[in-house]
Scaffold this motif. Structure first.
Motif, PDB file in Angstrom:
ATOM      1  N   MET A 180      -3.366  -0.374   9.650  1.00  0.00           N
ATOM      2  CA  MET A 180      -3.230  -0.877   8.284  1.00  0.00           C
ATOM      3  C   MET A 180      -1.894  -1.596   8.104  1.00  0.00           C
ATOM      4  N   ARG A 181      -0.861  -1.084   8.767  1.00  0.00           N
ATOM      5  CA  ARG A 181       0.479  -1.683   8.671  1.00  0.00           C
ATOM      6  C   ARG A 181       0.482  -3.117   9.203  1.00  0.00           C
ATOM      7  N   SER A 182      -0.449  -3.444  10.076  1.00  0.00           N
ATOM      8  CA  SER A 182      -0.523  -4.811  10.582  1.00  0.00           C
ATOM      9  C   SER A 182      -1.075  -5.775   9.533  1.00  0.00           C
ATOM     10  N   ALA A 183      -1.699  -5.235   8.476  1.00  0.00           N
ATOM     11  CA  ALA A 183      -2.293  -6.077   7.444  1.00  0.00           C
ATOM     12  C   ALA A 183      -1.535  -6.054   6.124  1.00  0.00           C
ATOM     13  N   ILE A 211       3.419  -1.099   4.080  1.00  0.00           N
ATOM     14  CA  ILE A 211       3.021   0.293   3.822  1.00  0.00           C
ATOM     15  C   ILE A 211       4.249   1.105   3.429  1.00  0.00           C
ATOM     16  N   HIS A 212       4.078   1.928   2.388  1.00  0.00           N
ATOM     17  CA  HIS A 212       5.104   2.891   1.989  1.00  0.00           C
ATOM     18  C   HIS A 212       4.457   4.261   1.995  1.00  0.00           C
ATOM     19  N   ARG A 213       5.173   5.243   2.526  1.00  0.00           N
ATOM     20  CA  ARG A 213       4.655   6.613   2.609  1.00  0.00           C
ATOM     21  C   ARG A 213       5.370   7.508   1.611  1.00  0.00           C
ATOM     22  N   VAL A 214       4.605   8.296   0.880  1.00  0.00           N
ATOM     23  CA  VAL A 214       5.143   9.284  -0.050  1.00  0.00           C
ATOM     24  C   VAL A 214       4.906  10.652   0.582  1.00  0.00           C
ATOM     25  N   VAL A 232       0.873  -1.169   0.000  1.00  0.00           N
ATOM     26  CA  VAL A 232       0.000   0.000   0.000  1.00  0.00           C
ATOM     27  C   VAL A 232       0.912   1.221   0.000  1.00  0.00           C
ATOM     28  N   VAL A 233       0.615   2.161  -0.885  1.00  0.00           N
ATOM     29  CA  VAL A 233       1.401   3.384  -0.992  1.00  0.00           C
ATOM     30  C   VAL A 233       0.507   4.544  -0.562  1.00  0.00           C
ATOM     31  N   LEU A 234       0.858   5.169   0.542  1.00  0.00           N
ATOM     32  CA  LEU A 234       0.073   6.278   1.084  1.00  0.00           C
ATOM     33  C   LEU A 234       0.752   7.592   0.722  1.00  0.00           C
ATOM     34  N   VAL A 235       0.026   8.415  -0.034  1.00  0.00           N
ATOM     35  CA  VAL A 235       0.543   9.687  -0.532  1.00  0.00           C
ATOM     36  C   VAL A 235       0.047  10.807   0.378  1.00  0.00           C
ATOM     37  N   ALA A 236       0.966  11.610   0.884  1.00  0.00           N
ATOM     38  CA  ALA A 236       0.602  12.704   1.790  1.00  0.00           C
ATOM     39  C   ALA A 236      -0.438  13.613   1.149  1.00  0.00           C
ATOM     40  N   ASP A 237      -1.462  13.954   1.912  1.00  0.00           N
ATOM     41  CA  ASP A 237      -2.511  14.856   1.423  1.00  0.00           C
ATOM     42  C   ASP A 237      -2.232  16.305   1.821  1.00  0.00           C
ATOM     43  N   ALA A 238      -1.206  16.515   2.629  1.00  0.00           N
ATOM     44  CA  ALA A 238      -0.822  17.858   3.078  1.00  0.00           C
ATOM     45  C   ALA A 238       0.595  17.774   3.631  1.00  0.00           C
TER      46      ALA A 238
END
Length: 149
Positions: free
Chosen positions: A104-107, A110-113, A83-89
């Motif tokens: 979510m990381r437990s499932a 996760i990668h954060r942008v 899952v790639v989570l893109v910063a909204d702010a």
């Protein structure tokens, strides 16, 4: 935990409209499938990078998509790479949203942008942040695809 599917072609799939799949596909390569699951039987990559924004609606949509993957509500041959989570702010996530990311990381992996101001105005950044460049390690280079500066 590393994905058993690392190094395969990928499909960028938005969990919701405006998640960032098109931008990431343009920057890094891979197939931009918008809001739909890939069809591996039709030759599309089965490995999915699920993309969502870090706002409340984006995290909810990502959780729903993860549940669809868990219950098998997708075409045969589809599997999640990350899952790639893109910063909204810009800045840190509020605590309530950070907690949802930890759950979510437990499932899933996760990668954060981070927030990239140039993308907001439709421009390309001078160079991509390390977190974005690291995503390229999840799949092979695509001939003619995105370039990682």
């Amino acid at each position: 935990m590393p994905s058993p599917h690392r190094g395969e072609p990928v499909a960028w799939v938005n969990a919701h409209g405006g998640g960032g799949a098109s931008t990431l596909s343009r920057a890094l390569g891979g197939a931009d499938l918008g809001l739909r699951w890939p069809e591996p039987a039709q030759g599309e990559p089965g490995g999915v990078l699920l993309v969502a924004r870090t706002h409340s609606g984006g995290l909810r949509a990502a959780s729903q998509a993860l549940n669809a993957l868990r219950t098998g509500d997708h075409p045969p041959g589809v599997h999640l790479i990350a899952v790639v989570l893109v910063a909204d702010a810009p800045g840190r996530l509020p605590g309530t949203l950070g907690k949802r990311v930890r759950v979510m990381r437990s499932a899933a992996e996760i990668h954060r942008v981070p927030w990239i101001p140039a993308w907001r105005v439709g421009e390309e950044p001078g160079s991509l942040p390390k977190a974005v460049r690291a995503l390229a390690g999840l799949f092979p280079a695509v001939p003619g695809g995105g370039v990682v500066p």
